[in-house]
Design a protein around this motif. Structure first.
Motif, PDB file in Angstrom:
ATOM      1  N   ASN A 277     -40.419 -19.061  31.496  1.00 47.87           N
ATOM      2  CA  ASN A 277     -41.599 -18.763  30.679  1.00 47.87           C
ATOM      3  C   ASN A 277     -42.452 -19.999  30.389  1.00 47.87           C
ATOM      4  O   ASN A 277     -43.587 -19.873  29.915  1.00 47.87           O
ATOM      5  CB  ASN A 277     -41.173 -18.119  29.358  1.00 47.87           C
ATOM      6  N   MET A 278     -41.906 -21.184  30.655  1.00 47.32           N
ATOM      7  CA  MET A 278     -42.654 -22.418  30.419  1.00 47.32           C
ATOM      8  C   MET A 278     -43.514 -22.815  31.615  1.00 47.32           C
ATOM      9  O   MET A 278     -44.150 -23.869  31.602  1.00 47.32           O
ATOM     10  CB  MET A 278     -41.695 -23.561  30.080  1.00 47.32           C
ATOM     11  N   ILE A 279     -43.542 -21.978  32.639  1.00 49.41           N
ATOM     12  CA  ILE A 279     -44.330 -22.298  33.833  1.00 49.41           C
ATOM     13  C   ILE A 279     -45.805 -22.453  33.481  1.00 49.41           C
ATOM     14  O   ILE A 279     -46.478 -23.380  33.940  1.00 49.41           O
ATOM     15  CB  ILE A 279     -44.151 -21.206  34.912  1.00 49.41           C
ATOM     16  N   GLY A 280     -46.333 -21.548  32.681  1.00 50.90           N
ATOM     17  CA  GLY A 280     -47.758 -21.565  32.353  1.00 50.90           C
ATOM     18  C   GLY A 280     -48.180 -22.867  31.708  1.00 50.90           C
ATOM     19  O   GLY A 280     -49.174 -23.486  32.114  1.00 50.90           O
ATOM     20  N   TYR A 281     -47.416 -23.299  30.689  1.00 52.13           N
ATOM     21  CA  TYR A 281     -47.749 -24.548  30.009  1.00 52.13           C
ATOM     22  C   TYR A 281     -47.630 -25.731  30.955  1.00 52.13           C
ATOM     23  O   TYR A 281     -48.487 -26.621  30.962  1.00 52.13           O
ATOM     24  CB  TYR A 281     -46.830 -24.756  28.809  1.00 52.13           C
ATOM     25  N   THR A 282     -46.564 -25.757  31.757  1.00 51.48           N
ATOM     26  CA  THR A 282     -46.334 -26.902  32.653  1.00 51.48           C
ATOM     27  C   THR A 282     -47.435 -27.013  33.690  1.00 51.48           C
ATOM     28  O   THR A 282     -47.906 -28.115  33.997  1.00 51.48           O
ATOM     29  CB  THR A 282     -44.965 -26.764  33.344  1.00 51.48           C
ATOM     30  N   VAL A 283     -47.851 -25.878  34.242  1.00 50.86           N
ATOM     31  CA  VAL A 283     -48.961 -25.886  35.199  1.00 50.86           C
ATOM     32  C   VAL A 283     -50.233 -26.369  34.524  1.00 50.86           C
ATOM     33  O   VAL A 283     -50.968 -27.215  35.054  1.00 50.86           O
ATOM     34  CB  VAL A 283     -49.173 -24.487  35.806  1.00 50.86           C
ATOM     35  N   ALA A 284     -50.503 -25.867  33.316  1.00 48.51           N
ATOM     36  CA  ALA A 284     -51.738 -26.219  32.611  1.00 48.51           C
ATOM     37  C   ALA A 284     -51.776 -27.704  32.262  1.00 48.51           C
ATOM     38  O   ALA A 284     -52.807 -28.366  32.437  1.00 48.51           O
ATOM     39  CB  ALA A 284     -51.879 -25.378  31.349  1.00 48.51           C
ATOM     40  N   VAL A 285     -50.668 -28.251  31.756  1.00 44.77           N
ATOM     41  CA  VAL A 285     -50.673 -29.651  31.338  1.00 44.77           C
ATOM     42  C   VAL A 285     -50.701 -30.587  32.545  1.00 44.77           C
ATOM     43  O   VAL A 285     -51.343 -31.645  32.504  1.00 44.77           O
ATOM     44  CB  VAL A 285     -49.455 -29.953  30.427  1.00 44.77           C
ATOM     45  N   SER A 286     -50.041 -30.212  33.645  1.00 39.68           N
ATOM     46  CA  SER A 286     -50.069 -31.068  34.832  1.00 39.68           C
ATOM     47  C   SER A 286     -51.448 -31.066  35.475  1.00 39.68           C
ATOM     48  O   SER A 286     -51.920 -32.098  35.961  1.00 39.68           O
ATOM     49  CB  SER A 286     -49.007 -30.609  35.839  1.00 39.68           C
ATOM     50  N   LEU A 287     -52.112 -29.918  35.451  1.00 47.43           N
ATOM     51  CA  LEU A 287     -53.480 -29.858  35.959  1.00 47.43           C
ATOM     52  C   LEU A 287     -54.427 -30.658  35.068  1.00 47.43           C
ATOM     53  O   LEU A 287     -55.245 -31.440  35.554  1.00 47.43           O
ATOM     54  CB  LEU A 287     -53.951 -28.404  36.044  1.00 47.43           C
ATOM     55  N   GLY A 288     -54.323 -30.457  33.773  1.00 45.59           N
ATOM     56  CA  GLY A 288     -55.244 -31.106  32.855  1.00 45.59           C
ATOM     57  C   GLY A 288     -55.111 -32.614  32.842  1.00 45.59           C
ATOM     58  O   GLY A 288     -56.118 -33.335  32.808  1.00 45.59           O
ATOM     59  N   ARG A 289     -53.887 -33.104  32.883  1.00 42.83           N
ATOM     60  CA  ARG A 289     -53.672 -34.554  32.770  1.00 42.83           C
ATOM     61  C   ARG A 289     -53.814 -35.290  34.096  1.00 42.83           C
ATOM     62  O   ARG A 289     -54.362 -36.389  34.141  1.00 42.83           O
ATOM     63  CB  ARG A 289     -52.271 -34.829  32.208  1.00 42.83           C
ATOM     64  N   GLU A 290     -53.278 -34.713  35.171  1.00 47.11           N
ATOM     65  CA  GLU A 290     -53.156 -35.472  36.406  1.00 47.11           C
ATOM     66  C   GLU A 290     -53.804 -34.820  37.618  1.00 47.11           C
ATOM     67  O   GLU A 290     -54.665 -35.402  38.267  1.00 47.11           O
ATOM     68  CB  GLU A 290     -51.663 -35.710  36.715  1.00 47.11           C
ATOM     69  N   LEU A 291     -53.355 -33.614  37.939  1.00 50.03           N
ATOM     70  CA  LEU A 291     -53.690 -33.053  39.251  1.00 50.03           C
ATOM     71  C   LEU A 291     -55.177 -32.769  39.417  1.00 50.03           C
ATOM     72  O   LEU A 291     -55.764 -33.107  40.452  1.00 50.03           O
ATOM     73  CB  LEU A 291     -52.873 -31.775  39.487  1.00 50.03           C
TER      74      LEU A 291
END
Length: 255
Positions: free
Chosen positions: A83-97
């Motif tokens: 269930n933490m996939i959404g947050y992890t995708v969002a934070v990795s996109l926002g900060r780095e990717l």
């Protein structure tokens, strides 16, 4: 002995080019703060860098988000944290990717064109003609490109964030069968505004760096058509490396 001589000349050349890029950037920024920005040329660059690059940013961001969700799912499933996939995708996109990949796409699509276009103007003596007519080539050519890249890159990163999260949601919910409510709620609960604003700051800095490098390489073109090719290659390679170096430095300070 030859190796030390080569390395020494390489270091001196890098320092010389770095100084030239800093001086060029300073002149362009002075023109911006003085209010001498050429509106027509700047609007043209807004369109070239922002609007025409939107499709490639959308396409790459969609698949980046989809791949992120797929890879994260297989890692998180071992710990029951799907269930933490959404947050992890969002934070990795926002900060780095999103900042890094968007900047790299702009390098491939626009900075290479800057180097080639300005380099062609240099070897065909169009820049010399501007100076003869008392037209400042930096204000006419360089400043609009730097300003437009700095302004438009954060908007493209915002677009990348939206599309990348959509791609992650599609894979996570419709393919991997993650609960859609938990997917969204975890983003709302854990994602902070700073995760996005830091990415926008990175994007603006990347825009300043890569546009300055592209313009500098173009202005220092020589040796005819071969020189244009070399300038374009240098603009792409140096800009790409500069993005990764700047990304680490900014991450260390911002986070």
């Amino acid at each position: 002995m030859f190796i030390f001589t080569y390395l020494g000349s390489l270091i001196v050349n890098c320092i010389d080019q770095l100084g030239g890029i800093v001086i060029l950037t300073s002149k362009a920024l002075i023109n911006i703060f003085k209010g001498s920005l050429r509106i027509k040329q700047t609007i043209d660059q807004f369109y070239t860098i922002g609007v025409t690059s939107s499709f490639i940013v959308i396409l790459t961001s969609l698949f980046i988000g989809m791949v992120e969700a797929l890879q994260i799912y297989h890692g998180f499933r071992k710990f029951g944290a799907e269930n933490m996939i959404g947050y992890t995708v969002a934070v990795s996109l926002g900060r780095e990717l999103s900042p890094v990949f968007t900047a790299l796409m702009i390098v491939a699509r626009n900075i290479s064109a800057m180097g080639a276009e300005i380099g062609t103007m240099k070897i065909t003596e169009q820049i010399d003609a501007m100076e003869v007519m008392a037209v400042d080539p930096i204000n006419y050519i360089v400043t609009p490109r730097i300003f437009a890249t700095v302004v438009m890159l954060p908007f493209l990163v915002a677009l990348s964030n939206v599309v990348g999260n959509i791609g992650g949601y599609v894979v996570g919910v419709f393919i991997l069968k993650v609960n859609s409510v938990s997917y969204i709620d975890n983003i709302k609960q854990y994602l902070e505004l700073s995760d996005l604003t830091y990415g926008f700051i990175k994007a603006a800095v990347f825009g300043l760096i890569i546009s300055s490098i592209g313009c500098y390489m173009g202005l220092n073109t020589s040796k005819g058509a071969k020189g244009v090719g070399l300038s374009t290659t240098k603009a792409v390679v140096v800009s790409s490396v500069a993005i990764l170096v700047a990304d680490y430095i900014l991450s260390a300070f911002l986070f």
